[in-house]
Design a protein around this motif. Structure first.
Motif, PDB file in Angstrom:
ATOM      1  N   GLU A 156      60.897 -64.755  -9.852  1.00  0.00           N
ATOM      2  CA  GLU A 156      59.887 -63.841  -9.305  1.00  0.00           C
ATOM      3  C   GLU A 156      58.598 -64.587  -8.964  1.00  0.00           C
ATOM      4  OE1 GLU A 156      59.303 -60.720 -12.051  1.00  0.00           O
ATOM      5  OE2 GLU A 156      61.261 -59.790 -11.718  1.00  0.00           O
ATOM      6  N   ARG A 157      58.220 -65.530  -9.853  1.00  0.00           N
ATOM      7  CA  ARG A 157      57.004 -66.305  -9.589  1.00  0.00           C
ATOM      8  C   ARG A 157      57.186 -67.167  -8.337  1.00  0.00           C
ATOM      9  NH1 ARG A 157      56.672 -68.598 -14.201  1.00  0.00           N
ATOM     10  NH2 ARG A 157      55.433 -66.930 -15.161  1.00  0.00           N
ATOM     11  N   ALA A 158      58.358 -67.751  -8.202  1.00  0.00           N
ATOM     12  CA  ALA A 158      58.645 -68.574  -7.015  1.00  0.00           C
ATOM     13  C   ALA A 158      58.626 -67.728  -5.752  1.00  0.00           C
ATOM     14  CB  ALA A 158      59.998 -69.265  -7.173  1.00  0.00           C
ATOM     15  N   ASN A 159      59.213 -66.517  -5.852  1.00  0.00           N
ATOM     16  CA  ASN A 159      59.207 -65.619  -4.696  1.00  0.00           C
ATOM     17  C   ASN A 159      57.786 -65.212  -4.323  1.00  0.00           C
ATOM     18  OD1 ASN A 159      61.984 -65.678  -4.493  1.00  0.00           O
ATOM     19  ND2 ASN A 159      62.277 -63.922  -5.859  1.00  0.00           N
ATOM     20  N   SER A 160      56.930 -64.996  -5.346  1.00  0.00           N
ATOM     21  CA  SER A 160      55.538 -64.625  -5.091  1.00  0.00           C
ATOM     22  C   SER A 160      54.794 -65.730  -4.366  1.00  0.00           C
ATOM     23  CB  SER A 160      54.850 -64.287  -6.417  1.00  0.00           C
ATOM     24  OG  SER A 160      53.489 -63.985  -6.198  1.00  0.00           O
ATOM     25  N   LEU A 161      55.036 -66.984  -4.794  1.00  0.00           N
ATOM     26  CA  LEU A 161      54.387 -68.114  -4.121  1.00  0.00           C
ATOM     27  C   LEU A 161      54.885 -68.259  -2.689  1.00  0.00           C
ATOM     28  CD1 LEU A 161      54.417 -70.761  -7.008  1.00  0.00           C
ATOM     29  CD2 LEU A 161      52.430 -69.550  -6.092  1.00  0.00           C
ATOM     30  N   LEU A 162      56.191 -68.046  -2.496  1.00  0.00           N
ATOM     31  CA  LEU A 162      56.752 -68.126  -1.154  1.00  0.00           C
ATOM     32  C   LEU A 162      56.149 -67.058  -0.248  1.00  0.00           C
ATOM     33  CD1 LEU A 162      58.794 -69.429   0.757  1.00  0.00           C
ATOM     34  CD2 LEU A 162      60.506 -67.808  -0.095  1.00  0.00           C
ATOM     35  N   LEU A 163      55.998 -65.848  -0.769  1.00  0.00           N
ATOM     36  CA  LEU A 163      55.393 -64.770   0.011  1.00  0.00           C
ATOM     37  C   LEU A 163      53.946 -65.096   0.349  1.00  0.00           C
ATOM     38  CD1 LEU A 163      55.344 -61.934   1.237  1.00  0.00           C
ATOM     39  CD2 LEU A 163      54.823 -61.040  -1.051  1.00  0.00           C
ATOM     40  N   ALA A 164      53.194 -65.633  -0.621  1.00  0.00           N
ATOM     41  CA  ALA A 164      51.786 -65.971  -0.376  1.00  0.00           C
ATOM     42  C   ALA A 164      51.660 -67.029   0.711  1.00  0.00           C
ATOM     43  CB  ALA A 164      51.143 -66.457  -1.672  1.00  0.00           C
ATOM     44  N   SER A 165      52.548 -68.039   0.687  1.00  0.00           N
ATOM     45  CA  SER A 165      52.478 -69.087   1.707  1.00  0.00           C
ATOM     46  C   SER A 165      52.816 -68.543   3.086  1.00  0.00           C
ATOM     47  CB  SER A 165      53.429 -70.232   1.341  1.00  0.00           C
ATOM     48  OG  SER A 165      54.769 -69.777   1.304  1.00  0.00           O
ATOM     49  N   ARG A 166      53.798 -67.646   3.165  1.00  0.00           N
ATOM     50  CA  ARG A 166      54.146 -67.073   4.473  1.00  0.00           C
ATOM     51  C   ARG A 166      53.081 -66.098   4.968  1.00  0.00           C
ATOM     52  NH1 ARG A 166      58.715 -64.157   4.190  1.00  0.00           N
ATOM     53  NH2 ARG A 166      59.379 -64.601   2.071  1.00  0.00           N
ATOM     54  N   TRP A 203      57.798 -62.600  12.558  1.00  0.00           N
ATOM     55  CA  TRP A 203      58.521 -63.874  12.560  1.00  0.00           C
ATOM     56  C   TRP A 203      58.703 -64.413  11.136  1.00  0.00           C
ATOM     57  CZ3 TRP A 203      55.169 -66.351  16.987  1.00  0.00           C
ATOM     58  CH2 TRP A 203      55.567 -65.794  18.207  1.00  0.00           C
ATOM     59  N   LEU A 204      57.683 -64.249  10.318  1.00  0.00           N
ATOM     60  CA  LEU A 204      57.688 -64.823   8.973  1.00  0.00           C
ATOM     61  C   LEU A 204      58.133 -63.824   7.910  1.00  0.00           C
ATOM     62  CD1 LEU A 204      54.381 -66.810   9.391  1.00  0.00           C
ATOM     63  CD2 LEU A 204      56.644 -67.794   9.135  1.00  0.00           C
ATOM     64  N   LYS A 205      58.680 -62.686   8.332  1.00  0.00           N
ATOM     65  CA  LYS A 205      59.267 -61.700   7.417  1.00  0.00           C
ATOM     66  C   LYS A 205      58.253 -61.176   6.394  1.00  0.00           C
ATOM     67  CE  LYS A 205      63.241 -62.438   9.375  1.00  0.00           C
ATOM     68  NZ  LYS A 205      63.800 -61.445  10.319  1.00  0.00           N
ATOM     69  N   VAL A 206      57.078 -60.805   6.891  1.00  0.00           N
ATOM     70  CA  VAL A 206      56.039 -60.215   6.042  1.00  0.00           C
ATOM     71  C   VAL A 206      55.700 -58.847   6.605  1.00  0.00           C
ATOM     72  CG1 VAL A 206      53.682 -60.433   5.154  1.00  0.00           C
ATOM     73  CG2 VAL A 206      55.109 -62.465   5.408  1.00  0.00           C
ATOM     74  N   ARG A 207      55.582 -57.860   5.705  1.00  0.00           N
ATOM     75  CA  ARG A 207      55.277 -56.511   6.153  1.00  0.00           C
ATOM     76  C   ARG A 207      54.220 -55.906   5.246  1.00  0.00           C
ATOM     77  NH1 ARG A 207      58.689 -51.344   5.788  1.00  0.00           N
ATOM     78  NH2 ARG A 207      57.926 -50.039   7.481  1.00  0.00           N
ATOM     79  N   VAL A 208      53.344 -55.064   5.813  1.00  0.00           N
ATOM     80  CA  VAL A 208      52.293 -54.391   5.056  1.00  0.00           C
ATOM     81  C   VAL A 208      52.621 -52.905   5.011  1.00  0.00           C
ATOM     82  CG1 VAL A 208      49.832 -53.843   4.968  1.00  0.00           C
ATOM     83  CG2 VAL A 208      50.565 -56.108   5.706  1.00  0.00           C
ATOM     84  N   VAL A 209      52.626 -52.329   3.790  1.00  0.00           N
ATOM     85  CA  VAL A 209      52.931 -50.909   3.633  1.00  0.00           C
ATOM     86  C   VAL A 209      51.870 -50.260   2.763  1.00  0.00           C
ATOM     87  CG1 VAL A 209      55.426 -51.250   3.883  1.00  0.00           C
ATOM     88  CG2 VAL A 209      54.381 -51.373   1.608  1.00  0.00           C
ATOM     89  N   ASN A 210      51.820 -48.935   2.818  1.00  0.00           N
ATOM     90  CA  ASN A 210      50.897 -48.193   1.959  1.00  0.00           C
ATOM     91  C   ASN A 210      51.585 -47.822   0.648  1.00  0.00           C
ATOM     92  OD1 ASN A 210      52.614 -46.111   2.661  1.00  0.00           O
ATOM     93  ND2 ASN A 210      51.161 -45.157   4.097  1.00  0.00           N
ATOM     94  N   GLU A 211      50.952 -46.953  -0.138  1.00  0.00           N
ATOM     95  CA  GLU A 211      51.494 -46.581  -1.446  1.00  0.00           C
ATOM     96  C   GLU A 211      52.854 -45.885  -1.348  1.00  0.00           C
ATOM     97  OE1 GLU A 211      50.300 -47.428  -4.222  1.00  0.00           O
ATOM     98  OE2 GLU A 211      48.244 -48.037  -3.806  1.00  0.00           O
ATOM     99  N   GLN A 212      53.133 -45.259  -0.216  1.00  0.00           N
ATOM    100  CA  GLN A 212      54.400 -44.552  -0.034  1.00  0.00           C
ATOM    101  C   GLN A 212      55.466 -45.437   0.614  1.00  0.00           C
ATOM    102  OE1 GLN A 212      51.354 -43.070   0.995  1.00  0.00           O
ATOM    103  NE2 GLN A 212      51.300 -42.100  -1.027  1.00  0.00           N
ATOM    104  N   GLY A 213      55.158 -46.726   0.820  1.00  0.00           N
ATOM    105  CA  GLY A 213      56.119 -47.627   1.421  1.00  0.00           C
ATOM    106  C   GLY A 213      56.238 -47.487   2.922  1.00  0.00           C
TER     107      GLY A 213
END
Length: 721
Positions: free
Chosen positions: A19-29, A129-139
């Protein structure tokens, strides 16, 4: 009865590292996506802006005034950043206007398009492109309101505002490098995030109630969940913050409803609320009553003072009446008392009395009284000046006693203005002397007047269309610091000398930096060692003007006339002399590096030893000019006229001479006549380095002697062996 097997308890500790590795990967992307978004926006503005700058250096485009939208934008940006702004006429190539408008609109359009995509889909193109998405509290996608708060307020406005306040009130203001560093620091710090109950979240996400999620990780886990119910259960329980299940949403909503808000507190404490409202109302009423009383007292005091001054004024007028029996001493006392009133009616009376009085001792006293009034007397004296000039015009060509009398009245007025400007040096910013007549007039004698304002601070004075012919302004300053106490910022006090008449004026060592002097007439004036850097001299007349050692760096001399001017040792690096006329000018040793000299006319000028490296001389007329020892390295000389020009010992390495006309031009150095010692040819070393590597294949009218010299000295031409 069977015992259920709990698998998550055995794997909970092992799942922390992934999970920590995934969090770092998400932050970098996330950071990469943000950097890509910013790069796209910045590039959309810089690319057309750069092309516009290049087009502006070309000589084959017509020049047009800078678009008003760009002028307003420039000033709006310059004010908060404390940048100096050039006012007045500014011409650019016509494609530059279009390209700079595109450079202004493209980043704005692209920014709003990215905000729209983020609001409707939760992703911009780089985020997708980098597989990042922003959602609200309801997803769900956050919506336009949340996106504006997230990006406009949280990500940019808050950090840049903090950086600006730190920079604006620091010792380093107005250093833009420090401001840029502070902005980057604050933006990065805001993006790192603050601790919250769901881990570290950036400020912009906390303000907008949004969460960035990893769509790549979510899709992989959904695929893996098809392999077994246990893994699906683990994914659902371990990815609560990514998918935001409905149960969590409901519980969060319930907790939110349970939290006390302002309205709930008001309902729970009605007595305290009523007390607060009553206290606020009483304070407002009391403040209104006190403010009203203070205002009434101030008005009454002003009316009383005005009434007393009016009575004193009437008494002094009676005493100064020609029919009164007052002595000269009493009249002098009354005149000084009149000046002490410092009111419009007393100033007007003294200005009129200065014209009508004939007693010499009383005239000196009137001048003293008006000088005591100071700059407040200038508007009335200016009106009287223009009236006297109008009176003098009908009799200007006749040598009569009436003309002499009117001229003497005008000179009294001029001497008084001269005195006030001298005494209140540095305290006359904003004084309007437009169209005033302070130039030398009359013949030497009792009525002779010459404006003398040497070493006087005239910063911020408006002298538009003023007549200051033959004035002495040696060492005077026409630009000063503004409220921030720093030069070269937006609020600099800069004089306006547009269309002013300064023929034969002496401005030696004067500071005219950034001063507006469009269409000014400085013919035969002396500006030796004057500071004219960044000055605006559009269509200025500088014929036969002395500019020896003057600083004209970055000055705008577009379409100016400098015929016969002496520019010896002057600094005109990066100056704009587009279409300027410099026939028979003397520019020995003048620095013209990187200057815009397109379409200029130098016919018959002396440019011996001048520095013209990287200057733009496209379509310039250098016919019959002396360029002995001139440095023309990497100069743009397309289609330049060099007929009969003397280029001996000139350094042309790297110059572009395509289309240049060399008819009758002297390339080979000739032996100097010992009797001619006026200009010594500099020792530039080997002559072979003068044209080495220069491409003359597209040059015009090269004769056999010139071709032979070019070929033997390393030049390039198709006819060279």
């Amino acid at each position: 009865m069977t015992t259920p097997i709990v698998r998550r308890s055995n794997q909970s500790g092992q799942s922390k590292e992934p999970e920590r590795a995934n969090s770092l990967l998400l932050a970098s992307r996330r950071f990469a996506a943000w950097a890509a978004e910013v790069t796209l926006v910045v590039s959309s503005g810089l690319i057309p802006f750069g092309i516009g700058v290049y087009a502006n250096t070309r000589s084959d485009f017509n020049r047009v005034p800078l678009n008003p939208v760009l002028v307003v934008t420039e000033r709006a940006i310059a004010r908060p950043l404390a940048l100096p702004v050039s006012y007045g006429i500014r011409n650019v190539a016509w494609p530059t206007n279009i390209l700079w408008i595109v450079a202004l609109l493209a980043p704005v359009t692209l920014s709003w398009w990215q905000l729209y995509l983020l609001a409707k889909t939760g992703s911009t193109i780089p985020k997708r492109w980098l597989k990042v998405r922003v959602v609200n509290e309801q997803g769900m996608p956050p919506g336009l309101g949340a996106v504006v708060i997230r990006e406009g307020v949280g990500r940019w406005t808050v950090p840049i505002s903090i950086a600006y306040l730190l920079w604006r009130y620091s010792f380093a203001f107005p250093n833009l490098g420090l401001f840029t560093f502070l902005c980057l620091l604050m933006i990065v710090g805001e993006g790192i995030g603050l601790p919250s109950r769901r881990g570290r979240r950036a400020l912009h996400d906390q303000l907008a109630g949004t969460h960035p999620i990893d769509t790549l990780l979510a899709s992989n886990r959904q695929v893996q969940s098809a392999g077994g119910n246990d893994e699906a259960e683990e994914w659902q329980q371990g990815n609560e913050e990514l998918a935001v299940p409905k149960a969590s949403t409901v519980s969060d909503a319930a907790q939110t409803n349970q939290r006390p808000n302002v309205w709930r507190r008001i309902q729970q404490n009605p007595n305290l609320t009523l007390f607060g409202i009553g206290l606020t109302s009483m304070t407002a009423v009391l403040a209104t009553l006190i403010g009203t009383q203070v205002y009434i007292q101030i008005q009454q005091s002003q009316r009383a003072t005005k009434q007393i001054n009016s009575q004193q004024f009437l008494e002094l007028v009676k005493q100064l009446n020609p029919n009164s029996e007052a002595t000269n001493k009493e009249r002098e006392t009354a005149i000084l008392a009149m000046g002490g009133l410092n009111e419009p009616q007393s100033i007007k009376f003294l200005a009129d009395l200065l014209v009508s009085e004939t007693n010499s001792s009383l005239l000196d006293t009137i001048q003293q009284a008006l000088t005591t009034v100071g700059p407040k007397a200038i508007p009335e004296l200016k009106n009287k000046n223009q009236f006297l000039v109008g009176e003098l015009e009908p009799v200007a060509s006749t040598a009569t006693k009436e003309r002499e009398l009117r001229q003497e009245r005008l000179h009294r007025n001029q001497r008084t203005i001269n005195k006030i400007l001298s005494v209140y040096s540095g305290k006359i910013e904003g004084v309007d002397l437009s169209s005033i007549q302070l130039g030398q007039s009359g013949t030497p004698g009792s009525s002779f007047f010459k404006l003398v304002l040497d070493t006087v601070d005239l910063s911020g004075v408006k002298l538009k269309s003023a007549n200051l012919n033959q004035a002495s302004l040696k060492g005077s300053r026409f630009r000063g610091v503004g409220e921030d106490g720093r030069l070269d910022t937006y609020d600099d006090a800069i004089a306006d000398l547009s269309q002013a008449q300064l023929q034969q004026a002496n401005l030696t060592d004067a500071n005219l930096s950034r001063v507006l002097m469009n269409r000014i007439d400085l013919s035969r004036a002396t500006l030796n060692r004057a500071n004219l850097s960044n000055a605006r001299l559009f269509e200025a007349k500088l014929n036969s003007t002395q500019l020896v050692g003057a600083d004209l760096q970055n000055a705008v001399l577009e379409k100016a006339s400098l015929t016969g001017a002496d520019l010896g040792d002057a600094n005109l690096n990066e100056a704009n002399l587009y279409a300027a006329r410099l026939g028979r000018a003397t520019a020995i040793g003048t620095q013209l590096s990187f200057a815009n000299l397109t379409n200029t006319d130098w016919q018959g000028a002396d440019l011996s030893g001048a520095y013209l490296d990287r200057a733009n001389l496209s379509n310039a007329n250098l016919g019959a000019t002396r360029l002995t020892g001139a440095v023309l390295r990497s100069a743009q000389m397309q289609n330049v006229n060099l007929q009969n020009a003397d280029l001996s010992f000139a350094d042309l390495r790297g110059a572009n001479v395509a289309g240049a006309d060399f008819k009758g031009a002297i390339l080979a150095p000739s032996k100097q006549n010992p009797a001619d010692q006026f200009v010594e040819t500099p020792d530039l070393g080997s002559v072979s380095a003068v044209v080495q590597g220069v491409d003359f294949s597209k040059a015009k009218n090269l004769d056999p002697k010139q071709l032979a010299y070019i070929c033997t000295q390393g030049g390039i031409h198709p006819n060279c062996p």
